[in-house]
Design an enzyme around this catalytic site. Structure first.
Site, short mmCIF file in Angstrom:
data_model
loop_
_atom_site.label_atom_id
_atom_site.label_comp_id
_atom_site.label_asym_id
_atom_site.label_seq_id
_atom_site.Cartn_x
_atom_site.Cartn_y
_atom_site.Cartn_z
N ASP A 152 18.61 -14.42 3.08
CA ASP A 152 17.17 -14.70 3.23
C ASP A 152 16.83 -15.76 4.29
O ASP A 152 15.68 -15.88 4.68
CB ASP A 152 16.59 -15.20 1.90
CG ASP A 152 16.60 -14.12 0.84
OD1 ASP A 152 16.85 -12.95 1.19
OD2 ASP A 152 16.36 -14.43 -0.34
N GLY A 195 13.55 -10.86 0.46
CA GLY A 195 12.93 -12.18 0.70
C GLY A 195 11.89 -12.45 -0.36
O GLY A 195 10.75 -12.04 -0.23
N GLN A 286 20.56 -3.61 3.13
CA GLN A 286 20.41 -4.72 4.08
C GLN A 286 21.33 -5.90 3.77
O GLN A 286 21.44 -6.83 4.54
CB GLN A 286 18.95 -5.17 4.16
CG GLN A 286 18.41 -5.73 2.88
CD GLN A 286 16.89 -5.70 2.84
OE1 GLN A 286 16.21 -6.39 3.58
NE2 GLN A 286 16.35 -4.91 1.95
#
Ligand code: ATP
Length: 366
Positions: A152, A195, A286
């Site tokens: 993040d 995030g 991701q």
């Protein structure tokens, strides 16, 4: 001869293995012994086989592996004092007096708490006759060093966390793939990226792919964002753009702290904008895969620096976290970095978005 433990904790991030490798090899290079603690704090609380000595060749091949090969976990027992006392006992039994933790702000908070309580945990172990004074005496000082592993990029005081650039590259590749369909069909895509409290991935991906609109937690859209977004999209379409990409951070909110969902954004684009719109949630793709060259380098340089920090520490030195600032590997106070990170979440809760952005201090925050 120092005996240094290394662990990965919290969410996995590409590059964590590189950090473990660097710690193990730098420790051996400096005539220390290195121990891997498996499955994060779980391994520390369970002890025994979960704490293993690592030799030079044990970390061969680690550099290019994604995730964490020594495992990670969320450990509830370590949140309790009893669990931390058992962890202290296991460390002493193994003769470990320094701990390098690669994880997010939760893991680093836990580490500093552990160091803070260390003297009283040792007294308790003696009182409870779990260990003798003679066993405990050589371990009166515990060194803690933090490495920030997180996709993040959510820790204050460091420009990049280990893993964030790999994740960003993966997101960009995914958006590029979606682009081909978007352009072919003149579609709009709403892309959700990770995030929870940090919009760095969303914002950076937006910049790197030329997205039309980005939703982040730190800088939520103003009321009437629906019209503003459609205005932007229309302008681009009028200039001949055949696609629309909107990036939404997992933790995106509006100025009343209400979650902005991909469905909501899609409805605006489809119903009010008349665009054929699809949602793509990137999810764990991701986080995965091989670390980028940057993350391998960052993990290696920071892992080596973490061992140096252990060797140079005095009982008075506050626990450091290894950061990168303006391309230099630096040590910062772990406590202050964690405190400043928490301040961002508080600023968001208080709807002080200006402060949240100031604290993030990214070059393109505005
Ligand atoms: P991510 O950024 O991926 O969420 P993190 O390190 O912040 O990573 P957490 O789940 O918050 O992830 O923390 C990981 C582990 O660290 C917890 O499961 C717990 O064992 C330990 N930990 C976190 N906070 C504390 C705390 N205040 N006291 C003791 N231990 C803690």
């Amino acid at each position: 001869k120092r005996r240094i433990g290394v662990m990965t904790s919290g969410g996995d991030a590409p590059g964590m293995n590189g950090a473990v490798r660097a710690v193990v090899r730098m420790a051996i290079h400096n005539n220390c012994e290195a121990f891997a603690i498996y499955e994060g704090y779980d391994g520390l609380v369970k002890g025994g086989d979960m704490i293993k000595e690592m030799h030079w060749e044990d970390v061969r091949g680690f550099l290019s592996e994604g995730g964490t090969l020594i495992g990670t976990a969320r450990c509830m027992e370590f949140m309790q004092r009893d669990g931390r006392r058992t962890a202290a006992k296991n460390m002493i039994i193994k003769g470990i007096d320094a701990l390098i933790i690669c994880g997010g702000d939760g893991s680093l908070t836990g580490a500093d708490r552990f160091r803070d309580e260390w003297p009283s945990l040792l007294e308790e172990l003696i009182e409870r006759k779990e260990l003798t004074k003679e066993q405990v005496d050589p371990f009166r000082h515990l060194n803690i060093v933090g490495l920030v592993g997180s996709i993040d990029n959510d820790l204050s005081m460091t420009d990049a966390t280990i893993g964030c650039y790999t994740s960003l590259a993966r997101i960009c590749e995914a958006i590029d793939s979606v682009d081909t369909t978007a352009v072919s069909h003149q579609r709009a895509f709403v892309i959700e990226v990770m995030g929870r409290h940090c919009g760095w991935l969303a914002l950076s991906a937006g910049v790197a792919t030329g997205a039309d609109f980005v939703f982040t937690p730190e800088n939520p859209p103003h009321p009437g964002w629906e019209k503003e977004m459609l205005k932007q999209v229309k302008k681009q379409r009028e200039m001949g753009k055949r696609k629309t990409i909107v990036v939404v951070a997992e933790g995106a909110i509006d100025r009343d702290l209400k979650k902005v969902t991909c469905e909501q954004v899609k409805d605006v684009l489809a119903k009010d904008g008349g665009l054929d719109t699809r949602i793509t949630t990137l999810g764990h793709v991701q986080r995965g895969g091989t670390p980028s060259a940057y993350d391998r380098m960052l993990a290696t340089l920071q892992g080596a620096e973490a061992v140096k920090a252990v060797l140079e520490a005095t009982p008075e030195t506050p626990s450091p976290v290894i950061c990168i600032q303006e391309n230099k590997i630096v040590r910062r106070s772990l406590l202050e970095a964690v405190a400043q990170t928490k301040e961002v979440a508080v600023a968001i809760e208080n709807k002080d978005f200006e402060r949240a952005m100031q604290l993030r201090d990214t070059e393109f925050a505005e």
